[in-house]
Design a protein around this motif. Structure first.
Motif, PDB file in Angstrom:
ATOM      1  N   ASN A   1       0.847  -1.199   0.000  1.00  0.00           N
ATOM      2  CA  ASN A   1       0.000   0.000   0.000  1.00  0.00           C
ATOM      3  C   ASN A   1       0.880   1.246   0.000  1.00  0.00           C
ATOM      4  OD1 ASN A   1      -2.616  -1.275   0.245  1.00  0.00           O
ATOM      5  ND2 ASN A   1      -1.978  -1.843   2.305  1.00  0.00           N
ATOM      6  N   PRO A   2       1.398   1.646  -1.165  1.00  0.00           N
ATOM      7  CA  PRO A   2       2.317   2.790  -1.224  1.00  0.00           C
ATOM      8  C   PRO A   2       1.708   4.091  -0.709  1.00  0.00           C
ATOM      9  CG  PRO A   2       2.196   1.675  -3.355  1.00  0.00           C
ATOM     10  CD  PRO A   2       1.186   1.047  -2.455  1.00  0.00           C
ATOM     11  N   ASP A   3       0.386   4.247  -0.812  1.00  0.00           N
ATOM     12  CA  ASP A   3      -0.221   5.480  -0.318  1.00  0.00           C
ATOM     13  C   ASP A   3      -0.163   5.554   1.205  1.00  0.00           C
ATOM     14  OD1 ASP A   3      -1.972   3.312  -0.421  1.00  0.00           O
ATOM     15  OD2 ASP A   3      -3.752   4.583  -0.470  1.00  0.00           O
ATOM     16  N   HIS A   4      -0.013   4.427   1.882  1.00  0.00           N
ATOM     17  CA  HIS A   4       0.155   4.431   3.336  1.00  0.00           C
ATOM     18  C   HIS A   4       1.488   5.075   3.714  1.00  0.00           C
ATOM     19  CE1 HIS A   4      -2.881   0.976   4.260  1.00  0.00           C
ATOM     20  NE2 HIS A   4      -3.434   2.015   3.678  1.00  0.00           N
ATOM     21  N   PHE A   5       2.500   4.888   2.864  1.00  0.00           N
ATOM     22  CA  PHE A   5       3.798   5.519   3.107  1.00  0.00           C
ATOM     23  C   PHE A   5       3.634   7.034   3.185  1.00  0.00           C
ATOM     24  CE2 PHE A   5       7.441   7.776   1.339  1.00  0.00           C
ATOM     25  CZ  PHE A   5       8.429   7.401   2.222  1.00  0.00           C
ATOM     26  N   ASN A   6       2.943   7.615   2.212  1.00  0.00           N
ATOM     27  CA  ASN A   6       2.741   9.065   2.196  1.00  0.00           C
ATOM     28  C   ASN A   6       1.928   9.527   3.396  1.00  0.00           C
ATOM     29  OD1 ASN A   6       4.174   9.382  -0.198  1.00  0.00           O
ATOM     30  ND2 ASN A   6       2.368   8.990  -1.433  1.00  0.00           N
ATOM     31  N   LEU A   7       0.915   8.767   3.754  1.00  0.00           N
ATOM     32  CA  LEU A   7       0.085   9.115   4.907  1.00  0.00           C
ATOM     33  C   LEU A   7       0.921   9.140   6.184  1.00  0.00           C
ATOM     34  CD1 LEU A   7      -2.667   9.577   6.273  1.00  0.00           C
ATOM     35  CD2 LEU A   7      -2.905   7.083   6.364  1.00  0.00           C
ATOM     36  N   ILE A   8       1.721   8.127   6.387  1.00  0.00           N
ATOM     37  CA  ILE A   8       2.566   8.061   7.584  1.00  0.00           C
ATOM     38  C   ILE A   8       3.582   9.194   7.580  1.00  0.00           C
ATOM     39  CG2 ILE A   8       4.309   6.676   8.796  1.00  0.00           C
ATOM     40  CD1 ILE A   8       2.716   4.186   7.790  1.00  0.00           C
ATOM     41  N   GLN A   9       4.186   9.466   6.432  1.00  0.00           N
ATOM     42  CA  GLN A   9       5.162  10.551   6.328  1.00  0.00           C
ATOM     43  C   GLN A   9       4.525  11.891   6.688  1.00  0.00           C
ATOM     44  OE1 GLN A   9       8.081   9.069   6.518  1.00  0.00           O
ATOM     45  NE2 GLN A   9       8.921  10.416   4.987  1.00  0.00           N
ATOM     46  N   GLN A  10       3.319  12.133   6.210  1.00  0.00           N
ATOM     47  CA  GLN A  10       2.650  13.394   6.516  1.00  0.00           C
ATOM     48  C   GLN A  10       2.347  13.498   8.008  1.00  0.00           C
ATOM     49  OE1 GLN A  10      -0.749  13.828   3.980  1.00  0.00           O
ATOM     50  NE2 GLN A  10       0.487  14.118   2.142  1.00  0.00           N
ATOM     51  N   ALA A  11       1.885  12.408   8.606  1.00  0.00           N
ATOM     52  CA  ALA A  11       1.593  12.418  10.043  1.00  0.00           C
ATOM     53  C   ALA A  11       2.860  12.671  10.856  1.00  0.00           C
ATOM     54  CB  ALA A  11       0.941  11.102  10.453  1.00  0.00           C
ATOM     55  N   VAL A  12       3.958  12.055  10.449  1.00  0.00           N
ATOM     56  CA  VAL A  12       5.226  12.256  11.150  1.00  0.00           C
ATOM     57  C   VAL A  12       5.675  13.710  11.028  1.00  0.00           C
ATOM     58  CG1 VAL A  12       7.698  11.685  11.084  1.00  0.00           C
ATOM     59  CG2 VAL A  12       5.993   9.856  11.020  1.00  0.00           C
ATOM     60  N   LYS A  13       5.513  14.294   9.862  1.00  0.00           N
ATOM     61  CA  LYS A  13       5.899  15.698   9.674  1.00  0.00           C
ATOM     62  C   LYS A  13       5.056  16.630  10.531  1.00  0.00           C
ATOM     63  CE  LYS A  13       8.047  15.253   5.176  1.00  0.00           C
ATOM     64  NZ  LYS A  13       8.073  15.655   3.773  1.00  0.00           N
ATOM     65  N   VAL A  14       3.778  16.309  10.697  1.00  0.00           N
ATOM     66  CA  VAL A  14       2.924  17.119  11.574  1.00  0.00           C
ATOM     67  C   VAL A  14       3.446  17.052  13.004  1.00  0.00           C
ATOM     68  CG1 VAL A  14       0.625  17.227  12.626  1.00  0.00           C
ATOM     69  CG2 VAL A  14       0.844  17.019  10.155  1.00  0.00           C
ATOM     70  N   VAL A  15       3.799  15.850  13.454  1.00  0.00           N
ATOM     71  CA  VAL A  15       4.322  15.686  14.817  1.00  0.00           C
ATOM     72  C   VAL A  15       5.623  16.455  14.978  1.00  0.00           C
ATOM     73  CG1 VAL A  15       5.244  14.018  16.469  1.00  0.00           C
ATOM     74  CG2 VAL A  15       3.177  13.475  15.189  1.00  0.00           C
ATOM     75  N   LYS A  16       6.504  16.370  13.986  1.00  0.00           N
ATOM     76  CA  LYS A  16       7.777  17.101  14.055  1.00  0.00           C
ATOM     77  C   LYS A  16       7.560  18.606  14.092  1.00  0.00           C
ATOM     78  CE  LYS A  16      10.768  13.693  11.879  1.00  0.00           C
ATOM     79  NZ  LYS A  16      11.608  13.399  10.700  1.00  0.00           N
ATOM     80  N   THR A  17       6.608  19.079  13.314  1.00  0.00           N
ATOM     81  CA  THR A  17       6.308  20.504  13.304  1.00  0.00           C
ATOM     82  C   THR A  17       5.837  20.964  14.672  1.00  0.00           C
ATOM     83  OG1 THR A  17       5.743  20.450  10.968  1.00  0.00           O
ATOM     84  CG2 THR A  17       4.891  22.297  12.243  1.00  0.00           C
ATOM     85  N   LYS A  18       4.950  20.192  15.269  1.00  0.00           N
ATOM     86  CA  LYS A  18       4.469  20.541  16.609  1.00  0.00           C
ATOM     87  C   LYS A  18       5.626  20.508  17.607  1.00  0.00           C
ATOM     88  CE  LYS A  18       0.092  21.256  16.056  1.00  0.00           C
ATOM     89  NZ  LYS A  18      -0.565  22.498  16.417  1.00  0.00           N
ATOM     90  N   SER A  19       6.549  19.579  17.433  1.00  0.00           N
ATOM     91  CA  SER A  19       7.710  19.512  18.320  1.00  0.00           C
ATOM     92  C   SER A  19       8.590  20.744  18.161  1.00  0.00           C
ATOM     93  CB  SER A  19       8.530  18.258  18.031  1.00  0.00           C
ATOM     94  OG  SER A  19       7.779  17.105  18.311  1.00  0.00           O
ATOM     95  N   LEU A  20       8.754  21.200  16.921  1.00  0.00           N
ATOM     96  CA  LEU A  20       9.548  22.403  16.679  1.00  0.00           C
ATOM     97  C   LEU A  20       8.915  23.617  17.335  1.00  0.00           C
ATOM     98  CD1 LEU A  20      10.546  22.025  12.919  1.00  0.00           C
ATOM     99  CD2 LEU A  20      12.061  21.898  14.899  1.00  0.00           C
ATOM    100  N   LEU A  21       7.607  23.651  17.319  1.00  0.00           N
ATOM    101  CA  LEU A  21       6.903  24.773  17.931  1.00  0.00           C
ATOM    102  C   LEU A  21       6.854  24.635  19.453  1.00  0.00           C
ATOM    103  CD1 LEU A  21       3.877  25.059  15.490  1.00  0.00           C
ATOM    104  CD2 LEU A  21       5.825  26.597  15.642  1.00  0.00           C
ATOM    105  N   ARG A  22       7.306  23.480  19.954  1.00  0.00           N
ATOM    106  CA  ARG A  22       7.266  23.181  21.392  1.00  0.00           C
ATOM    107  C   ARG A  22       5.852  23.312  21.935  1.00  0.00           C
ATOM    108  NH1 ARG A  22      12.455  23.030  23.813  1.00  0.00           N
ATOM    109  NH2 ARG A  22      14.032  23.692  22.346  1.00  0.00           N
ATOM    110  N   ARG A  23       4.938  22.918  21.097  1.00  0.00           N
ATOM    111  CA  ARG A  23       3.539  23.030  21.458  1.00  0.00           C
ATOM    112  C   ARG A  23       2.809  21.796  20.958  1.00  0.00           C
ATOM    113  NH1 ARG A  23       0.388  27.564  18.566  1.00  0.00           N
ATOM    114  NH2 ARG A  23      -1.045  25.941  18.022  1.00  0.00           N
TER     115      ARG A  23
END
Length: 96
Positions: free
Chosen positions: A52-74
């Motif tokens: 399911n290659p589209d699952h790769f993109n979904l997981i990558q996007q979710a991880v990037k959201v988490v990283k962004t929130k971590s950068l904002l320390r929020r």
């Protein structure tokens, strides 16, 4: 600049890549080892998501959201942002 893009679910661009392309340079910020580790993780994830290659993109996007929130320390709104990524994925799936 990168953080607002991620917050608005624009994952196709990276500030460093744009900078390097414009100025025809390669900034060495000591991130080569980190980048190699990320690429290795992406490779393993692609292998796992082979069916399911589209699952790769979904997981990558979710991880990037988490990283962004971590950068904002929020962490406020993290679940809402991840839910939005999932909703967008499901809408795209239904449209296809």
């Amino acid at each position: 600049m990168q953080v607002p893009w991620y917050r608005n679910e624009i994952f196709g661009f990276e500030v460093a890549e744009i900078y390097n392309a414009i100025f025809n340079t390669h900034l060495d910020l000591g991130l080569d080892k980190r980048t190699a580790k990320i690429r290795e993780e992406e490779s393993l994830l692609r292998e796992v998501c082979q069916d399911n290659p589209d699952h790769f993109n979904l997981i990558q996007q979710a991880v990037k959201v988490v990283k962004t929130k971590s950068l904002l320390r929020r962490k406020r709104g993290l679940y809402d942002d991840i839910e939005q990524v999932l909703d967008n994925y499901l809408r795209e799936k239904e449209a296809a």
